[in-house]
Every structure is written in C-alpha cells, then in structure tokens.
Design a protein around this motif. Structure first.
Motif, PDB file in Angstrom:
ATOM      1  N   PRO A  56      45.035  35.936  32.734  1.00 40.77           N
ATOM      2  CA  PRO A  56      44.519  35.485  31.844  1.00 40.77           C
ATOM      3  C   PRO A  56      44.269  34.133  31.745  1.00 40.77           C
ATOM      4  O   PRO A  56      43.256  34.141  30.477  1.00 40.77           O
ATOM      5  CB  PRO A  56      45.966  36.300  30.531  1.00 40.77           C
ATOM      6  N   GLU A  57      44.703  32.678  32.354  1.00 38.17           N
ATOM      7  CA  GLU A  57      44.490  31.407  32.008  1.00 38.17           C
ATOM      8  C   GLU A  57      42.850  30.761  33.037  1.00 38.17           C
ATOM      9  O   GLU A  57      42.788  30.556  32.867  1.00 38.17           O
ATOM     10  CB  GLU A  57      44.966  30.592  32.781  1.00 38.17           C
ATOM     11  N   TRP A  58      42.901  32.016  33.887  1.00 38.05           N
ATOM     12  CA  TRP A  58      41.417  31.837  34.896  1.00 38.05           C
ATOM     13  C   TRP A  58      40.368  32.464  33.736  1.00 38.05           C
ATOM     14  O   TRP A  58      40.020  33.048  32.643  1.00 38.05           O
ATOM     15  CB  TRP A  58      41.235  32.725  35.718  1.00 38.05           C
ATOM     16  N   VAL A  59      39.364  31.796  34.633  1.00 36.04           N
ATOM     17  CA  VAL A  59      38.165  32.180  34.147  1.00 36.04           C
ATOM     18  C   VAL A  59      37.274  33.148  34.057  1.00 36.04           C
ATOM     19  O   VAL A  59      36.789  33.610  32.411  1.00 36.04           O
ATOM     20  CB  VAL A  59      36.631  31.287  34.870  1.00 36.04           C
ATOM     21  N   SER A  60      37.401  34.475  34.110  1.00 37.88           N
ATOM     22  CA  SER A  60      37.554  35.889  33.881  1.00 37.88           C
ATOM     23  C   SER A  60      38.318  36.150  33.069  1.00 37.88           C
ATOM     24  O   SER A  60      37.940  37.545  32.870  1.00 37.88           O
ATOM     25  CB  SER A  60      36.655  36.100  35.681  1.00 37.88           C
ATOM     26  N   ARG A  61      39.579  35.340  32.558  1.00 35.17           N
ATOM     27  CA  ARG A  61      39.958  35.798  31.890  1.00 35.17           C
ATOM     28  C   ARG A  61      40.466  37.505  32.028  1.00 35.17           C
ATOM     29  O   ARG A  61      40.711  38.268  31.448  1.00 35.17           O
ATOM     30  CB  ARG A  61      39.484  35.964  30.600  1.00 35.17           C
ATOM     31  N   ARG A  62      41.575  37.607  33.380  1.00 32.60           N
ATOM     32  CA  ARG A  62      41.744  39.073  33.471  1.00 32.60           C
ATOM     33  C   ARG A  62      43.079  39.922  33.185  1.00 32.60           C
ATOM     34  O   ARG A  62      43.485  39.906  33.556  1.00 32.60           O
ATOM     35  CB  ARG A  62      41.880  39.296  35.257  1.00 32.60           C
ATOM     36  N   THR A  63      42.677  39.636  32.074  1.00 30.42           N
ATOM     37  CA  THR A  63      44.004  40.526  31.097  1.00 30.42           C
ATOM     38  C   THR A  63      44.384  41.603  31.458  1.00 30.42           C
ATOM     39  O   THR A  63      45.199  41.878  31.589  1.00 30.42           O
ATOM     40  CB  THR A  63      43.619  40.188  29.440  1.00 30.42           C
ATOM     41  N   GLU A  64      43.115  42.781  31.326  1.00 31.36           N
ATOM     42  CA  GLU A  64      43.767  43.796  31.701  1.00 31.36           C
ATOM     43  C   GLU A  64      44.602  44.108  32.797  1.00 31.36           C
ATOM     44  O   GLU A  64      44.655  45.016  32.825  1.00 31.36           O
ATOM     45  CB  GLU A  64      42.479  44.981  31.258  1.00 31.36           C
ATOM     46  N   GLU A  65      43.911  43.777  34.600  1.00 30.78           N
ATOM     47  CA  GLU A  65      43.992  44.204  34.823  1.00 30.78           C
ATOM     48  C   GLU A  65      45.367  43.241  35.099  1.00 30.78           C
ATOM     49  O   GLU A  65      46.399  44.052  35.848  1.00 30.78           O
ATOM     50  CB  GLU A  65      43.195  42.568  35.823  1.00 30.78           C
ATOM     51  N   ALA A  66      45.728  41.859  34.867  1.00 26.91           N
ATOM     52  CA  ALA A  66      46.982  41.490  34.811  1.00 26.91           C
ATOM     53  C   ALA A  66      48.073  42.536  34.440  1.00 26.91           C
ATOM     54  O   ALA A  66      48.971  42.739  34.908  1.00 26.91           O
ATOM     55  CB  ALA A  66      46.931  40.482  34.242  1.00 26.91           C
ATOM     56  N   GLU A  67      47.828  43.646  33.104  1.00 30.06           N
ATOM     57  CA  GLU A  67      48.737  44.291  32.445  1.00 30.06           C
ATOM     58  C   GLU A  67      48.586  44.653  33.296  1.00 30.06           C
ATOM     59  O   GLU A  67      50.327  45.930  33.561  1.00 30.06           O
ATOM     60  CB  GLU A  67      48.736  44.234  31.042  1.00 30.06           C
ATOM     61  N   ARG A  68      47.722  45.733  33.637  1.00 30.02           N
ATOM     62  CA  ARG A  68      48.117  46.971  34.420  1.00 30.02           C
ATOM     63  C   ARG A  68      48.948  46.735  36.042  1.00 30.02           C
ATOM     64  O   ARG A  68      49.461  47.428  36.302  1.00 30.02           O
ATOM     65  CB  ARG A  68      46.343  47.392  35.301  1.00 30.02           C
ATOM     66  N   ILE A  69      48.856  45.571  36.705  1.00 28.39           N
ATOM     67  CA  ILE A  69      49.819  45.169  37.707  1.00 28.39           C
ATOM     68  C   ILE A  69      51.086  44.889  37.310  1.00 28.39           C
ATOM     69  O   ILE A  69      51.859  45.423  37.895  1.00 28.39           O
ATOM     70  CB  ILE A  69      49.423  43.615  38.135  1.00 28.39           C
TER      71      ILE A  69
END
Length: 336
Positions: A112-125
């Motif tokens: 979530p800190e990265w430029v693309s803000r991959r919040t949903e993907e992070a939560e799935r992991i």
C-alpha cells in the motif's frame, strides 16, 4: 599499495563469484558499491540474491521497496525479491524466524506504500496467509480492520492472531477511546470475540494483573533465550532496514512471547518486559526492554552500528552486556 591490494581482492572475489559462490558475489558487490560502480554492484548483488544469499536479498528488498514509492517498475523487482526470500529453504533462514511466510506478510505490508497503492491485492495476500495459519498475517488484518472501524472482523482476526502477541493491535486500541467504546458495545450485545479483545486489553500479555493501591510493586517479565548474538542482531537490523517498523517490532515481540525461560520478578519502579539473548559460547548478552528497543531511535541506531564490534566477545573473557542507553541515544557495551 592499497589500490593494488583492492584490485587483487576484486580479482579473487570475481573469480569465485563467476564460479558460482554467492558469498563472493555479495562481497564483490559490496566492494563495487564502495567504489561507486553502481551498475556492476547491482549485477553481482542480484546474482547473489538469486542464489539465495540472505543479506543480498535484504539489500535489494530495501532498495527496490524505497524506489517503488515513486517508480512502478521498481514494484516488480521489489515483489520479486520478497517472493524469492520466501522461497529460501527453512535451513537458510535464521533459526528464530519461525513464522512461516513472514516475508510475504512484509510484502503485503509494503504494497500500500508503493506508487500503485496495491491495497486490495495486499489484503488478499494477508487473507490467504492467515487462512493458512500465519498469526502475523492475522494480526495485520486485525489492525487494518480496526483502522477501518470494521470491529467485528477486527476482533475475529485478533483472536486468530493468538491475541496476547498482537501488541500493535492492542497499542492502537489503547490510544483510541472510540475503538474501546465500539468493542464494549459489541461485548454487551453478546459478541464473544469483542469480550476476548477487552479481556486482553485489561490484561497485557505475560503480565499478571496487579491490585491497585499504595505499595504495589511492579512486575518485570524477562524472556531469556539462548542464541548466537551476532546473527540475531544482524537479522533485527536488516529487518528494520528493509521493512516497516511494524514488521520489525512483530518479529522481536514474537521472540519475547514464545520459547525461552519466562521469569517474573518484582521490584520498585515501572513495570517492563525484557528480552534477554544469551550467547553461552562467548559470554555476550543482548538486552532489549519493550519501551526502548521498539523506539525508532533504537532501531535506526542499530542499523547504523558496527554490529560485529558491538557483539564481539571480550578478549580477556569477561562477560559483555549490550543494551540501549537512552541518555546517549546509542547501543553500548558493558564489560564487567
């Protein structure tokens, strides 16, 4: 003369690295970095990391994760190195790093800190890892759900994270009266996980309840572990350098709450939890108090410190104790 020696060292390291020695690749990369030869540095550091060299992986994870805050291409490499770290054989990881798939939890924490803000993907992991039994992932989910004020889900993930070790969740809860009110309401409605959250809030892990009133003595809980000091503190320092402080704290607190000999002492003064690591081979002891080693200053200084000198045994065989000195803002050696 010095230049000739460096050139000789470089040639020897390059010969060994080209023959497939990961440690030589890592050492060569470090030498090239000091000379400002950054392209060659990355080439050999990547080679060492692909071969499973732990500290090469940590160096590249730290570098690419920082770049990924503004560079989408760096995200690809950062994720690659996190996943490569996760694939290391169990024997290649430090013995105390027992939490399975901890590198992937760290990856999900950073996304979530990265430029693309991959919040949903992070939560799935995190969901996938938590379902597989990762208490680190379950705690991370509990924290995130609590931040979103999804209290039922937060309480359920808190329980699955084994409760007493979920210090980040409880610290956040203690700071926010709104959170406490929400769990109290759910508990009154009969929601059992909320009752469990409140029970842990009232009785911090490892510390027995104390009766209020004058003359009450404080409780110091000491977790004593036996381990080799230098690789232990190198792991903490590298974790602090490559990941969030949340992940570093979680790693250390997990050590304090499992294994070892737990001793409860009473003394005048403020209560504390202390983790003591003793290296029986060289007489060195590393002490960490919960309110000190968790500070940003202590972790930052640990990254900057010459760890080999700090953890070296005394030449005359005298006992050495390493601890954080608040007055000096540094880690110090005490030789008895």
């Amino acid at each position: 003369m010095e230049g000739m020696m460096q050139e000789h060292d470089e040639l020897q390291l390059q010969e060994a690295a080209e023959a497939g020695d990961p440690e030589a690749s890592y050492q060569l990369a470090d030498l090239l970095r000091k000379q400002g030869r950054h392209e060659e540095y990355e080439q050999w550091m990547r080679r060492a990391a692909e071969a499973g060299h732990y500290y090469a992986l940590q160096a590249l994870i730290h570098k690419t994760s920082e770049r990924a805050r503004s560079d989408p291409e760096a995200e690809i490499w950062a994720e690659h190195w996190y996943r490569r770290w996760d694939k290391l054989d169990a024997e290649s990881r430090p013995a105390w790093y027992a939490q399975k798939h901890a590198p992937l939890v760290a990856l999900a924490e950073r996304m979530p800190e990265w430029v693309s803000r991959r919040t949903e993907e992070a939560e799935r992991i995190l969901l996938d890892l938590a379902e597989k039994g990762s208490s680190d992932a379950a705690e991370s989910l509990a924290v995130k759900k609590q931040e979103k004020k999804e209290y039922k889900a937060a309480a359920e993930w808190f329980i699955r994270s084994h409760g007493s070790s979920s210090r980040t969740f409880l610290a956040q809860l203690k700071r926010d009266e709104g959170h406490q009110t929400a769990y109290t309401r759910l508990a009154r409605e009969g929601f059992e996980p909320a009752k469990e959250v409140l029970r842990h809030l009232g009785t911090p892990s490892l510390r027995p309840p104390q009766a209020p009133g004058p003359g009450t003595t404080d409780v110091i809980v000491t977790a004593i572990l036996t381990a080799a000091i230098l690789p232990f503190i190198q792991t903490i320092a590298s974790k602090a350098a490559e990941s969030s402080y949340y992940a570093t704290r979680n790693l250390i607190l997990n050590l304090m709450h499992r294994g070892g000999n737990i001793q409860i002492e009473r003394s005048a003064g403020r209560s504390a939890e202390i983790c003591i690591i003793r290296d029986p081979k060289n007489g060195v002891t590393f002490e960490m108090k919960d309110d000190q080693f968790l500070s940003d200053e202590a972790l930052d200084k640990l990254i900057e410190t010459d760890l080999e000198s700090l953890a070296a045994p005394d030449p005359s065989g005298k006992p050495v104790t390493i601890r954080w000195d608040d007055s000096k803002y540094m880690w110090v050696r005490h030789v008895k």
